[in-house]
Design a protein around this motif. Structure first.
Motif, mmCIF file in Angstrom:
data_model
loop_
_atom_site.group_PDB
_atom_site.id
_atom_site.type_symbol
_atom_site.label_atom_id
_atom_site.label_comp_id
_atom_site.label_asym_id
_atom_site.label_seq_id
_atom_site.Cartn_x
_atom_site.Cartn_y
_atom_site.Cartn_z
ATOM 1 N N THR A 56 0.841 -1.196 0.000
ATOM 2 C CA THR A 56 0.000 0.000 0.000
ATOM 3 C C THR A 56 0.877 1.248 0.000
ATOM 4 O O THR A 56 1.805 1.371 0.802
ATOM 5 C CB THR A 56 -0.911 0.022 1.247
ATOM 6 O OG1 THR A 56 -1.665 -1.183 1.310
ATOM 7 C CG2 THR A 56 -1.856 1.206 1.192
ATOM 8 N N THR A 113 -11.371 9.959 -4.081
ATOM 9 C CA THR A 113 -12.093 8.826 -3.500
ATOM 10 C C THR A 113 -11.843 7.549 -4.299
ATOM 11 O O THR A 113 -11.628 6.473 -3.725
ATOM 12 C CB THR A 113 -13.600 9.124 -3.447
ATOM 13 O OG1 THR A 113 -13.821 10.324 -2.715
ATOM 14 C CG2 THR A 113 -14.355 7.976 -2.795
ATOM 15 N N VAL A 114 -11.850 7.655 -5.613
ATOM 16 C CA VAL A 114 -11.608 6.490 -6.467
ATOM 17 C C VAL A 114 -10.203 5.950 -6.252
ATOM 18 O O VAL A 114 -9.996 4.734 -6.123
ATOM 19 C CB VAL A 114 -11.826 6.857 -7.958
ATOM 20 C CG1 VAL A 114 -11.387 5.713 -8.860
ATOM 21 C CG2 VAL A 114 -13.279 7.207 -8.207
ATOM 22 N N GLU A 115 -9.232 6.844 -6.180
ATOM 23 C CA GLU A 115 -7.844 6.419 -5.975
ATOM 24 C C GLU A 115 -7.662 5.784 -4.592
ATOM 25 O O GLU A 115 -6.942 4.789 -4.445
ATOM 26 C CB GLU A 115 -6.913 7.613 -6.137
ATOM 27 C CG GLU A 115 -6.818 8.118 -7.559
ATOM 28 C CD GLU A 115 -6.087 9.451 -7.642
ATOM 29 O OE1 GLU A 115 -5.589 9.776 -8.730
ATOM 30 O OE2 GLU A 115 -6.019 10.180 -6.612
ATOM 31 N N LEU A 116 -8.308 6.352 -3.584
ATOM 32 C CA LEU A 116 -8.235 5.787 -2.239
ATOM 33 C C LEU A 116 -8.829 4.386 -2.210
ATOM 34 O O LEU A 116 -8.257 3.450 -1.636
ATOM 35 C CB LEU A 116 -8.953 6.689 -1.250
ATOM 36 C CG LEU A 116 -9.038 6.161 0.192
ATOM 37 C CD1 LEU A 116 -7.649 5.995 0.790
ATOM 38 C CD2 LEU A 116 -9.891 7.089 1.056
ATOM 39 N N HIS A 117 -9.988 4.237 -2.821
ATOM 40 C CA HIS A 117 -10.648 2.937 -2.864
ATOM 41 C C HIS A 117 -9.762 1.901 -3.565
ATOM 42 O O HIS A 117 -9.613 0.757 -3.111
ATOM 43 C CB HIS A 117 -11.991 3.051 -3.591
ATOM 44 C CG HIS A 117 -12.807 1.805 -3.545
ATOM 45 N ND1 HIS A 117 -12.716 0.817 -4.498
ATOM 46 C CD2 HIS A 117 -13.750 1.376 -2.645
ATOM 47 C CE1 HIS A 117 -13.539 -0.164 -4.207
ATOM 48 N NE2 HIS A 117 -14.178 0.149 -3.087
ATOM 49 N N LYS A 118 -9.118 2.314 -4.645
ATOM 50 C CA LYS A 118 -8.240 1.406 -5.384
ATOM 51 C C LYS A 118 -7.036 0.993 -4.543
ATOM 52 O O LYS A 118 -6.638 -0.184 -4.531
ATOM 53 C CB LYS A 118 -7.778 2.079 -6.677
ATOM 54 C CG LYS A 118 -6.896 1.196 -7.546
ATOM 55 C CD LYS A 118 -6.503 1.904 -8.834
ATOM 56 C CE LYS A 118 -5.613 1.027 -9.694
ATOM 57 N NZ LYS A 118 -5.223 1.729 -10.969
ATOM 58 N N GLU A 119 -6.476 1.948 -3.811
ATOM 59 C CA GLU A 119 -5.301 1.659 -2.988
ATOM 60 C C GLU A 119 -5.663 0.736 -1.825
ATOM 61 O O GLU A 119 -4.925 -0.196 -1.498
ATOM 62 C CB GLU A 119 -4.711 2.966 -2.461
ATOM 63 C CG GLU A 119 -3.288 2.864 -1.948
ATOM 64 C CD GLU A 119 -2.290 2.550 -3.042
ATOM 65 O OE1 GLU A 119 -1.291 1.863 -2.739
ATOM 66 O OE2 GLU A 119 -2.495 2.963 -4.204
ATOM 67 N N LEU A 120 -6.807 0.995 -1.214
ATOM 68 C CA LEU A 120 -7.228 0.181 -0.073
ATOM 69 C C LEU A 120 -7.576 -1.241 -0.476
ATOM 70 O O LEU A 120 -7.435 -2.170 0.329
ATOM 71 C CB LEU A 120 -8.437 0.827 0.613
ATOM 72 C CG LEU A 120 -8.203 2.156 1.327
ATOM 73 C CD1 LEU A 120 -9.523 2.709 1.834
ATOM 74 C CD2 LEU A 120 -7.202 1.995 2.469
ATOM 75 N N ASN A 121 -8.036 -1.416 -1.700
ATOM 76 C CA ASN A 121 -8.528 -2.722 -2.128
ATOM 77 C C ASN A 121 -7.584 -3.456 -3.079
ATOM 78 O O ASN A 121 -7.968 -4.460 -3.668
ATOM 79 C CB ASN A 121 -9.905 -2.570 -2.785
ATOM 80 C CG ASN A 121 -10.988 -2.233 -1.779
ATOM 81 O OD1 ASN A 121 -11.492 -3.099 -1.075
ATOM 82 N ND2 ASN A 121 -11.318 -0.956 -1.692
#
Length: 312
Positions: free
Chosen positions: A273, A283-291
């Motif tokens: 990560t 938000t999209v980039e955060l979601h991608k990084e978290l998942n």
């Protein structure tokens, strides 16, 4: 094949080796689960099994995927799992038995968990369905916890036992198979077992080497690491850390080798990560990084280990 000391010496010189970097195994399939661990491949190569677990690891079931038209199918819970805490499958060498670990009670109607035992299911042919689970019984199962079965071609049964009566933590044992029965298990020597935790042992079919996990050894890279020991005429060699190409600074465990291709499959909690961002994440980039698959959750990895085993 057993190794002489000179070959082992040369091997250890190159153990820092030109080794390929482990890659995520089937992330499109395994990323559907919060955590996955302990991999098993059927002898004919047409089915895989692994354990799917909840975020906290308190729910655990064995799932399988079958190769159809050279594609792996969507994983399904196997017929004998899904109700109790199950993990760590291992196929017999003919594919007609499947060993696994469970905390289920001996009486199926009893839903209260007991200590972990090794169980098995069996089938008459490779196309038949699995039987109801059968407890392996003594002398391998005891009132203590038994884990991670692995069986050599001659039937010798390697496993982990958590014997709370001993000063040591988890240790690796072997039960020799003689006269069609398992003998009293013996703890492997200090070249492998220490005062700490040793677990998840994979034995080569010819017993030439043993891969296993160990926690927080002095030569460890952080958390749990994978180690290897070779069987020589003098006995087991002192276990060697597989190094920082295969091991990470996080938990690396549950080795399994496809000996037809010398591919090592293992579980790792390595975390890639990106926590240092040049710019604020959307938000999209955060979601991608978290998942992302390698986000610190337990995931399956694969790596070719020809260099590691080329002297075998």
């Amino acid at each position: 094949m057993k190794f002489n000391i000179f070959i082992l010496f040369m091997f250890y010189i190159i153990l820092g080796f030109s080794q390929e970097t482990p890659k995520l195994y089937l992330p499109d399939i395994t990323n559907d689960f919060p955590n996955v661990r302990d991999f098993a491949l059927s002898p004919d190569g047409t089915e895989i099994m692994f354990t799917a677990q909840s975020v906290m690891g308190n729910l655990s079931a064995i799932v399988s995927s079958k190769k159809i038209n050279n594609m792996w199918s969507k994983p399904k819970v196997v017929s004998f799992s899904g109700q109790f805490f199950d993990l760590e499958p291992f196929y017999s060498h003919d594919g007609l038995k499947l060993y696994f670990v469970s905390s289920r009670a001996l009486d199926r109607s009893d839903l209260k968990a007991k200590d972990f035992d090794i169980w098995f299911v069996e089938r008459q042919t490779l196309s038949d369905t699995w039987s109801e689970p059968i407890n392996l019984g003594s002398p391998i199962n005891t009132e203590h916890g038994e884990f991670f079965p692995s069986i050599a071609a001659n039937g010798n049964f390697y496993f982990t036992r958590d014997d709370t009566d001993l000063k040591t933590k988890d240790d690796i044992y072997v039960s020799e198979y003689k006269n069609n029965s398992y003998q009293t298990p013996k703890k492997l020597p200090s070249a492998i077992n220490s005062e700490g935790y040793e677990y998840n042992a994979f034995i080569a079919p010819d017993e030439s080497y043993l891969l296993f996990g160990s926690y927080n050894r002095k030569d460890g890279l952080g958390s749990g690491d994978l180690y290897i020991s070779f069987l020589t005429e003098e006995g087991w060699t002192i276990a060697k850390n597989l190094g920082d190409t295969i091991n990470s600074d996080k938990m690396d465990y549950c080795p399994f080798v496809d000996t037809k291709t010398n591919t090592l499959y293992f579980t790792s909690k390595r975390d890639n990560t990106n926590v240092l961002q040049d710019n604020p994440l959307t938000t999209v980039e955060l979601h991608k990084e978290l998942n992302k698959a390698d986000n610190g959750s337990s995931r399956l990895y694969q790596v070719f280990i020809d260099n590691l085993l080329k002297s075998n």
